[in-house]
Design an enzyme around this catalytic site. Structure first.
Site, PDB file in Angstrom:
ATOM      1  CB  CYS A 235      -3.827   6.363  11.217  1.00 15.57           C
ATOM      2  SG  CYS A 235      -4.279   4.935  10.231  1.00 15.57           S
TER       3      CYS A 235
ATOM      4  CG  ASP B 295       3.335   1.198   9.390  1.00 17.93           C
ATOM      5  OD1 ASP B 295       2.937   2.025  10.219  1.00 17.93           O
ATOM      6  OD2 ASP B 295       3.476   1.467   8.175  1.00 17.93           O
TER       7      ASP B 295
ATOM      8  CE  LYS C 181      -1.617   1.762   3.972  1.00 18.56           C
ATOM      9  NZ  LYS C 181      -1.441   3.199   4.196  1.00 18.56           N
ATOM     10  CG  ASN C 182       2.614   2.613   3.600  1.00 19.11           C
ATOM     11  OD1 ASN C 182       1.415   2.918   3.494  1.00 19.11           O
ATOM     12  ND2 ASN C 182       3.199   2.436   4.771  1.00 19.11           N
TER      13      ASN C 182
ATOM     14  NE  ARG D  34       1.055   9.962  10.456  1.00 21.25           N
ATOM     15  CZ  ARG D  34       0.570   8.949   9.758  1.00 21.25           C
ATOM     16  NH1 ARG D  34      -0.660   8.578   9.886  1.00 21.25           N
ATOM     17  NH2 ARG D  34       1.338   8.320   8.890  1.00 21.25           N
TER      18      ARG D  34
ATOM     19  NE  ARG E 262      -6.905   4.449   5.710  1.00 18.90           N
ATOM     20  CZ  ARG E 262      -5.995   5.007   6.497  1.00 18.90           C
ATOM     21  NH1 ARG E 262      -6.218   5.127   7.788  1.00 18.90           N
ATOM     22  NH2 ARG E 262      -4.874   5.473   6.018  1.00 18.90           N
TER      23      ARG E 262
END
Ligand code: UD1
Length: 419
Positions: A116, A306, A22-23, A121, A398
């Site tokens: 999230c 993660d 995903k990232n 952030r 997600r």
């Protein structure tokens, strides 16, 4: 809102194909805005976050076609340089369209991001990097308004600390800048090298990605390319930890154990047998509890933040006491009280969680709070006695492709309840 019901206590046996990361997918998708030619991504994961970014890219003028795991993007013309709040707030990675729009069109107006709820952030490093490349940046009612009418220029950027997103953002923008850019103290996550590989296939001149110093020589234009998205190391690690918690033996295919960095020896020390295969790895757990271990999350190649939540779920039934220190995000223990509802013994003091292993977890209704935390509840649910009902599973959608299907095939009793 959908829920997931899991009846735990069954070991996992079988094979799980690992999806594209995903990232990485989200960043290479943003790269499609840098060229008027088509960019084809293979091994692309079909996830809610990917769909969300597709909606944003469509707004900017990119045509998209998703066929199986092949995603074809074509931003022939940029229809709009504005990324609205509604499309950016749900996912932080959408913010990375700013650099490509600015580099190609000389201006962009992009909402400040969401994502999230795992900490403040900010995006200050992103903006500093773009400013160093000559962008004029203003903040206006929650939007970043950036312009560089005469184009961006190369710059020497030394990041004060490691940021994955800022490294990627600077790299994307620098590809079309005039002259050379040097990024120091760059993030070294495998997704950075993957993005550089994609950009280089498009004609960029990037050297050193994957190391702490990245050099980018700007080019006049980029062209189309085909790029295979690298495997998802977080999905890989999460399923390995599911074996650690629930027992059994899984073959994880289409992935590479080396992407796990420091998580690989940790899994082995915790008591998993890991066999490296040409196309992935085999993970086996002999009967009995895992060994408790201490970890500290760190930028790659350190233990990934993660995987911290999933590791905590695995440690909940380990033998002994485990200390887990989170150094990347300041609010990333929201899964701890949820795991405690299932009988885990966890105390949190600032950046450190102490987990005292218990022999068995018990199923309970729990609430998914963010993407990776949700996966930790799935892992705990697979290991627990009785039924676990996970609320708010949209977080899982997600970032974990076809989760129930992949686990059901390996013997898990897991069902989505649509509401
Ligand atoms: C990416 C990943 C996320 C992962 C994280 C760390 C994506 C889509 N997400 O997030 O899954 O958990 O890397 O591996 O790839 N920071 C600032 N100012 C900035 C940028 C970051 O203070 O301008 C801080 C953040 O708040 C955080 C730390 O730096 O505390 C690291 O964040 P960063 O590496 O940028 O993470 P993301 O790119 O957001």
């Amino acid at each position: 809102m959908d829920k997931l019901a899991i009846i735990g206590g069954r070991a996992l046996y079988g094979a799980i194909p690992i999806s594209g990361a995903k990232n990485s997918a989200l960043k290479v998708m943003a790269a499609s805005l840098l060229t008027d030619e088509p960019l084809t991504l293979t091994n692309a994961p079909r996830l809610a976050d990917v769909d969300m970014l597709l909606r944003l890219l469509a707004r900017h003028g990119a045509d998209a076609a998703f066929d199986d795991a092949t995603l074809r993007l074509h931003a022939r013309d940029i229809a709009s340089t504005e990324a609205p709040y509604d499309l950016v707030r749900k996912m932080r990675a959408s913010f990375n369209v700013l650099g490509p729009l600015l580099a190609r069109e000389g201006r962009a107006k992009v909402s400040l991001p969401g994502g999230c709820a795992i900490g403040a952030r900010p995006v200050d490093l992103h903006l500093k990097a773009l400013t160093a490349m000559g962008a004029a940046i203003e903040l206006d009612e929650g939007y970043v308004v950036a312009s560089a009418p005469r184009g961006l220029h190369g710059a020497h950027i030394a990041f004060p600390f490691v940021s994955v997103g800022a490294t990627e953002h600077a790299m994307l923008a620098a590809t079309l800048a005039r002259g050379g850019t040097v990024l120091e103290n760059a993030a070294r996550e495998p997704e950075i090298a993957d993005l550089a590989d994609c950009l280089n296939a498009m004609g960029a001149r990037i050297a050193g990605a994957g190391g702490a110093t990245i050099e980018i020589e700007g080019v006049e234009r980029l062209h189309g390319a085909t790029h295979r998205v690298l495997p998802d190391r977080i999905e890989t690690g999460a399923y390995a930890m599911a074996v650690g918690a629930a027992g059994g033996e899984l073959t994880l295919s289409g992935t590479d154990a080396r992407l796990l960095g420091a998580a690989l020896p940790v899994l082995e020390e915790a008591g998993l047998e890991i066999e490296l295969l040409d196309d992935g790895l085999r993970v086996k757990k002999s009967p009995g509890p895992c060994r408790a271990l201490d970890i500290v999350t760190q930028p790659f190649p350190g233990f990934p933040t993660d995987l911290q939540a999933q590791f905590m779920a695995m440690m909940a039934t380990a033998e002994g006491v485990s200390k887990i220190k989170e150094t990347i995000f300041e609010n990333r223990f929201m899964h701890a009280p949820e795991l405690a509802r299932m009988g885990a013994k966890i105390s949190v003091d600032g950046q450190t969680a102490t987990v005292r292993g218990v022999p068995r977890l018990k199923g309970a209704p729990v609430m998914a709070t963010d993407l990776r935390a949700s996966m930790s509840l799935v892992i705990a649910g697979l290991a627990a006695e009785g039924q676990t009902m996970i609320n708010r599973v949209y977080h899982l959608d997600r970032g974990f492709e076809r989760l129930e299907e992949k686990l059901t095939r390996c013997g898990a009793l897991i069902e989505r309840i649509k509401e």
